[in-house]
Design a protein around this motif. Structure first.
Motif, PDB file in Angstrom:
ATOM      1  N   ALA A 114      -8.896   0.294  -2.702  1.00 55.85           N
ATOM      2  CA  ALA A 114     -10.034  -0.446  -2.154  1.00 55.85           C
ATOM      3  C   ALA A 114      -9.813  -1.950  -2.194  1.00 55.85           C
ATOM      4  O   ALA A 114     -10.388  -2.696  -1.401  1.00 55.85           O
TER       5      ALA A 114
ATOM      6  N   LYS B  29      -7.133  -2.692   1.090  1.00 53.06           N
ATOM      7  CA  LYS B  29      -7.328  -1.940   2.334  1.00 53.06           C
ATOM      8  C   LYS B  29      -7.020  -2.769   3.568  1.00 53.06           C
ATOM      9  O   LYS B  29      -6.397  -2.302   4.512  1.00 53.06           O
TER      10      LYS B  29
ATOM     11  N   ARG C  33       0.843  -1.186   0.000  1.00 49.02           N
ATOM     12  CA  ARG C  33       0.000   0.000   0.000  1.00 49.02           C
ATOM     13  C   ARG C  33       0.883   1.242   0.000  1.00 49.02           C
ATOM     14  O   ARG C  33       1.737   1.403   0.859  1.00 49.02           O
TER      15      ARG C  33
END
Length: 265
Positions: free
Chosen positions: A191, A194, A41
């Motif tokens: 998304a 996450k 991420r």
């Protein structure tokens, strides 16, 4: 004719080695097979804009041996150091550090988002020569996979948040699979990554995407303490297909401990 002066290049601030830090089991797995690409991420913060995506990568640090202990506590007390010659052969690249206070960062996010919009529009409307157009746009959008905030908050599980962590101190290099690699998405919406379970599922789907190295490319192996040296040697001996007796003997002399590094530097 005026005589030219000779430029003398001093000792570089950067070593000829890149380090990858991990936990114990991860290091043993790397030595048994090789590096596995995984999605990370990434959050890019500007003055007014923020962008988050998942990027497939393997991260390394361009650090001197005397500097590694400061960073190992954040990423794992085990490490492997490989040559920059290996890194260059495999297309690794230093990241571009950007300031969240600079208008450059917001402008970059805005520009790259518009490029992504063009990619989607061409795909949706069947523009002629779509593949060539999308490839050109993707090469620009690819910048997202190589940028990092110079300074930003750091969240690590089990640790207190650092509000102003200077990521530039890590001097990160990344291996990011080429855009033409059809085995995985070059980036994914945040998304889809996450949660920890989402991240694990996504990484399982690309567990076959590797970054290879040869035993001769290794310059250092780092374990936490002296008691683990013999265990590491036994592990190296158990994967003899990768480590010949000659290479194994050389690597034995290049095993260091975190305790040793902290006390000697």
């Amino acid at each position: 004719m005026k005589e030219e002066k000779e430029l003398v290049q001093g000792k570089s601030l950067y070593p000829e080695i890149l380090f990858h830090f991990s936990g114990k089991e991860a290091l043993l797995a790397i030595l048994e097979s090789t590096f596995r690409v995984s999605y990370a991420r990434e959050k890019i913060i500007g003055k007014e804009k923020t962008r988050e995506i998942g990027v497939p990568m393997i991260s390394f640090c361009d650090l001197r041996l005397s500097e590694v202990s400061t960073h190992m506590c954040k990423y794992g007390n085990y490490g492997i150091g490989l040559t920059k010659e290996w890194a260059n052969r495999n297309g690794l690249n230093p990241v571009l550090y950007i300031s969240k206070h600079s208008p450059f960062t917001d402008g970059l996010i805005t520009g790259l988002d518009k490029v992504h919009t063009h990619i989607r529009n061409h795909a949706m409307h069947g523009v002629s020569d779509t593949d060539a157009i999308n490839t050109a746009y993707l090469n620009i959008y690819n910048v997202y996979r190589y940028i990092k905030n110079y300074e930003a908050p750091l969240h690590k599980k089990g640790y207190k948040k650092i509000d102003k962590y200077r990521f530039a101190d890590e001097r990160e290099w990344r291996y990011v699979p080429p855009l033409e690699n059809a085995e995985l998405a070059p980036f994914v919406p945040i998304a889809r990554i996450k949660t920890s379970s989402q991240k694990e599922e996504l990484n399982r789907s690309i567990s076959h995407v590797n970054l290879h190295f040869e035993p001769e490319d290794i310059r250092y192996l780092i374990v936490e303490n002296d008691n683990e040296i013999s265990e590491l040697i036994e592990h190296l001996e158990s994967v003899k297909g990768r480590f010949s007796p000659q290479v194994l003997n050389r690597l034995k002399s290049r095993i260091l401990t975190l305790e040793q590094i902290e006390s000697d530097t």
